[in-house]
Design an enzyme around this catalytic site. Structure first.
Site, short mmCIF file in Angstrom:
data_model
loop_
_atom_site.label_atom_id
_atom_site.label_comp_id
_atom_site.label_asym_id
_atom_site.label_seq_id
_atom_site.Cartn_x
_atom_site.Cartn_y
_atom_site.Cartn_z
N HIS A 17 -6.98 -4.65 10.34
CA HIS A 17 -6.72 -4.42 8.91
C HIS A 17 -5.45 -5.15 8.45
CE1 HIS A 17 -4.26 -0.39 9.49
NE2 HIS A 17 -3.49 -1.44 9.61
N ASP A 72 0.82 -1.20 0.00
CA ASP A 72 0.00 0.00 0.00
C ASP A 72 0.86 1.26 0.00
OD1 ASP A 72 0.97 -0.32 2.58
OD2 ASP A 72 -0.98 -0.68 3.49
N ASN A 84 -7.20 -2.72 14.47
CA ASN A 84 -8.60 -2.95 14.07
C ASN A 84 -8.72 -4.15 13.13
OD1 ASN A 84 -7.52 -2.00 11.71
ND2 ASN A 84 -8.82 -0.19 11.54
N GLU A 132 -9.42 -1.76 5.53
CA GLU A 132 -10.02 -1.48 6.84
C GLU A 132 -11.28 -2.35 7.02
OE1 GLU A 132 -8.13 0.12 8.64
OE2 GLU A 132 -7.73 2.20 8.05
P1 PGA Z 1 2.63 -1.72 12.77
O1 PGA Z 1 1.45 -1.63 11.68
O2 PGA Z 1 3.57 -2.77 12.27
O3 PGA Z 1 3.25 -0.35 12.74
O4 PGA Z 1 2.00 -2.07 14.05
C1 PGA Z 1 0.84 -2.80 11.25
C2 PGA Z 1 -0.31 -2.45 10.32
O5 PGA Z 1 -0.99 -1.44 10.54
O6 PGA Z 1 -0.53 -3.21 9.36
#
Ligand code: PGA
Length: 264
Positions: free
Chosen positions: A138, A67, A136, A143
């Site tokens: 995702h 992304d 959450n 999302e």
């Molecule tokens: P993080 O993010 O590794 O910074 O916890 C993970 C994500 O949001 O996919």
């Protein structure tokens, strides 16, 4: 899903690095799916070390990132292109022309999403996809409520994700609310998926992904449908799972089987 529960973040990174190392040794021209965020950084450091010591090479590798923020071009310090260059690509023998991050500055983002999908198909599809998980649930920027068969597209970020990522932006800095992300269907097309999660703040999301229902309310639960998904987590991220002992037992048996196969 293969659930691997390890002591801490360092062990999670090493286990993930071993999976990528094995993939590169098996197929030098692998197509890697890569991720940003805090979690993969230690894994990337380990891959850099192994590359610099000559254990693995990325010279024939093609990569696709999950992304990118829509509205940031690749030279912006908060862009995921910049992150990948800084955290991995600048330190390994990969040809940057073979590294792909969705174009956050695309004039027509809708067309750019279709082109990104086409490039992945042309490359033969992703051999191994690295993932983190949001609090959450995702994966990528898919999302909650994302279609479980979705493809690369423009997605609006939730307030929770914007808040979680605000730590990377200065107080007066523009923080995008839109992204381009591979879809859940795109991720499920990868031949192998490796999701890393560490820390207690991921425990609810991990529990929903592994033991909750298959639901768009927790996009990572879609991995229950993948035939080769490895979930690598530390004890803290595993702390809300009900069946920890069973997952550890399975992994123990898996390791015994692998040792047996290696001895044949
Ligand atoms: P993080 O993010 O590794 O910074 O916890 C993970 C994500 O949001 O996919």
């Amino acid at each position: 899903m293969q659930i691997v529960i390890l002591k801490d973040a360092a062990e999670v990174a090493a286990y993930g690095a071993d999976l990528f190392t094995a993939q590169l040794k098996r197929k030098a021209n692998s197509v890697l799916g890569l991720a940003t965020g805090s979690t993969p950084v230690a894994l990337y450091q380990e891959l850099i070390r192994r590359n610099q010591q000559g254990e693995i090479s990325f010279s024939q590798v093609t990569s696709f990132n999950l992304d990118e923020y829509l509205g940031l071009d690749g030279s912006h310090p908060q862009s995921y292109r910049h992150f990948m260059n800084e955290q991995l690509f600048n330190h390994i023998d990969i040809d940057k022309a073979n590294t792909h991050v969705p174009p956050g500055d695309a004039k027509n983002p809708i067309v750019a999403c279709d082109e990104y999908e086409a490039r992945m198909t042309q490359a033969g599809g992703i051999d191994i996809q690295l993932l983190g998980i949001g609090r959450n649930g995702h994966i990528g920027f898919n999302e909650p409520s994302s279609g479980l068969t979705s493809r690369t597209r423009v997605k609006t970020l939730t307030k929770a994700t914007i808040d979680d990522n605000a730590r990377f932006f200065a107080a007066d800095e523009y923080q995008p609310h839109l992204s381009i992300t591979m879809g859940i269907g795109t991720i499920l097309d990868a031949k192998k998926v490796v999701l890393l999660a560490t820390g207690e703040n991921k425990a609810d999301a991990v529990s929903a992904m592994v033991e909750g229902p298959l639901t768009a309310a927790c996009p990572a639960s879609a991995l229950q449908m993948h035939r080769n998904a490895v979930i690598v987590i530390d004890e803290a991220a595993a702390s809300k799972l009900k069946d920890v002992e069973f997952y550890k037992h399975i992994e123990n048996e898996n390791q015994k089987l692998l040792q047996h196969l290696a001895s044949l």
